[in-house]
Every structure is written in C-alpha cells, then in structure tokens.
Design a protein around this motif. Structure first.
Motif, mmCIF file in Angstrom:
data_model
loop_
_atom_site.group_PDB
_atom_site.id
_atom_site.type_symbol
_atom_site.label_atom_id
_atom_site.label_comp_id
_atom_site.label_asym_id
_atom_site.label_seq_id
_atom_site.Cartn_x
_atom_site.Cartn_y
_atom_site.Cartn_z
ATOM 1 N N ASP A 69 24.324 30.428 -31.445
ATOM 2 C CA ASP A 69 24.447 31.760 -32.016
ATOM 3 C C ASP A 69 23.518 31.925 -33.216
ATOM 4 O O ASP A 69 22.874 32.973 -33.380
ATOM 5 N N LEU A 70 23.434 30.892 -34.041
ATOM 6 C CA LEU A 70 22.555 30.953 -35.211
ATOM 7 C C LEU A 70 21.095 31.099 -34.799
ATOM 8 O O LEU A 70 20.331 31.832 -35.431
ATOM 9 N N ALA A 71 20.711 30.409 -33.747
ATOM 10 C CA ALA A 71 19.340 30.541 -33.254
ATOM 11 C C ALA A 71 19.086 31.968 -32.777
ATOM 12 O O ALA A 71 18.025 32.557 -33.065
ATOM 13 N N PRO A 80 13.070 32.287 -39.460
ATOM 14 C CA PRO A 80 12.969 30.960 -38.842
ATOM 15 C C PRO A 80 14.308 30.252 -38.942
ATOM 16 O O PRO A 80 15.104 30.517 -39.849
ATOM 17 N N PHE A 81 14.575 29.364 -37.996
ATOM 18 C CA PHE A 81 15.819 28.601 -38.063
ATOM 19 C C PHE A 81 15.587 27.183 -37.569
ATOM 20 O O PHE A 81 15.007 26.971 -36.499
ATOM 21 N N PHE A 115 17.884 28.392 -49.338
ATOM 22 C CA PHE A 115 18.365 28.647 -47.982
ATOM 23 C C PHE A 115 17.202 28.569 -46.986
ATOM 24 O O PHE A 115 17.331 28.001 -45.898
ATOM 25 N N ALA A 116 16.063 29.164 -47.353
ATOM 26 C CA ALA A 116 14.904 29.147 -46.464
ATOM 27 C C ALA A 116 14.411 27.723 -46.234
ATOM 28 O O ALA A 116 14.037 27.354 -45.111
ATOM 29 N N ALA A 117 14.416 26.917 -47.288
ATOM 30 C CA ALA A 117 13.978 25.524 -47.153
ATOM 31 C C ALA A 117 14.929 24.730 -46.271
ATOM 32 O O ALA A 117 14.505 23.905 -45.449
ATOM 33 N N GLY A 120 15.576 27.276 -42.733
ATOM 34 C CA GLY A 120 14.338 27.749 -42.133
ATOM 35 C C GLY A 120 13.369 26.627 -41.829
ATOM 36 O O GLY A 120 12.597 26.695 -40.874
ATOM 37 N N GLU A 121 13.431 25.553 -42.666
ATOM 38 C CA GLU A 121 12.496 24.441 -42.517
ATOM 39 C C GLU A 121 13.172 23.111 -42.209
ATOM 40 O O GLU A 121 12.502 22.138 -41.899
#
Length: 206
Positions: A69-71, A80-81, A115-117, A120-121
C-alpha cells in the motif's frame, strides 16, 4: 484572513507519517491552516497496549499489505519510496532533535528532510552521520543540534509530549488534532483534518 491551527502528531518511524509530512503544508495553506509539528514516540503507547513491536511485524499479513500500500500511495503522490532495511527504525534521536528544533521553527524542514532520507532513500535515521547530513543540508550546525537535543530539558519535553499524546487518546501515527479536539488518524484523513480545522464539518453527525 483568520488563520486556523492543526496539530500534526507523528513518530519518525512511521512510513505513513512520511506521506503526510511531504504533503501537509501545501494542503494546509489552501485552507489558511497553520501546522504545529508535534514529533513524539509511539513505542510507549504501543507498549501500554501490550505490543512489543510494530503492528507491521506483529501481524505479517497486515505488514505485507501495508508495504504494498505504501508503494502504491507513494507513487500516487509522486514520492519516492524505499523501505528501510530494519523496521521499525529507532526514532529516539530524531524525535529529540525535532523537539529541540521546534524552538526556532526548523522542525518542519528537518522532519521533511529526514522522512525523505529514511523512506525515500532507505537511509538509517538513527545513524549519527545520516542525522548530521540532514541537519547540515538545512544549514543547521549539526554537532550543536545533536548535542543540545540530548539535554535533560529536551528529554523531559519528550516525556511530556509522549504523555500528552497518550492522554489525548492518540494510538497511531500520523494523527491530526484540530483546535476543538477532533482527532483524525492516518495519512488518508489528512485532507479531512485540514478541512475540519478550517471550520468545515464534513461528516459531522453530532
């Protein structure tokens, strides 16, 4: 224009909070709503319910669903995830830094960047080098911020924030609390929470 307020409660370990954090300010601005960023630790609240781990891990079928679901949701929002290697990540240091940065209004940019790091990464949020990299990228003195986040005052604030979260009935992340005490849980309730904070009452049956 009168400005309304919405409290955004989140644990950095929550991937759904990542989705909300990356969207909340742009959505809030359209309704003249100011966001108060409220990082806290969800672990003690889970522990009070007898849970020793994330529900993602305690209920494997539910966990598999949530990762898929997150994807899907990340793709929907153009984000990005990448799931972290170890879940849930240890968010203690991040939450302390977030609370410290609230004093100078840097908690929002720090939260989005971390959060992005993390989601997302796929970087490790508890790694001191990752935290330092995120802080430095925002023009913040990383060594000073990390050191000051470990002060007795910040630790006491974290205990108080987590206790407030528990006393106000929070049970998950992200949670949104409006000025009149209405609680909304989950990234999929973000738009409704902002509308309610702005004075709209969709679905109010009281």
């Amino acid at each position: 224009m009168h400005r309304h307020q919405l409290d955004f409660w989140y644990d950095f370990a929550s991937p759904y909070a990542y989705l909300a954090a990356m969207r909340i300010e742009a959505l809030a601005e359209t309704h003249a709503v100011d966001i108060r960023w409220r990082p806290f630790l969800l672990g003690p609240i889970f522990a009070a319910q007898g849970w020793t781990d994330s529900p993602f891990n305690l209920f494997p079928a539910k966990g598999r669903y949530h990762w898929r679901d997150l994807a899907r949701q990340s793709a929907k929002y153009g984000l990005p995830f990448k799931a972290p290697a170890n879940f849930p990540p240890n968010s203690l240091a991040a939450v302390r830094i977030g609370l410290h940065l609230r004093d100078n209004d840097q908690v929002g940019p720090f939260s989005r960047a971390l959060f992005a790091a993390t989601f997302g990464e796929g970087r490790t949020m508890s790694d001191a080098d990752v935290l330092a990299s995120v802080l430095t990228g925002l023009g913040i003195d990383a060594g000073r911020a990390i050191a000051e986040s470990q002060s007795p005052g910040v630790k006491a604030r974290l205990r108080a924030e987590t206790e407030e979260a528990r006393s106000r009935g929070l049970f998950g992340s992200p949670t949104f609390l409006t000025g009149d005490g209405e609680l909304f849980w989950g990234n999929d309730r973000l738009e409704e929470a902002i509308a309610w904070a702005a004075g709209e009452r969709p679905g109010d049956m009281r």
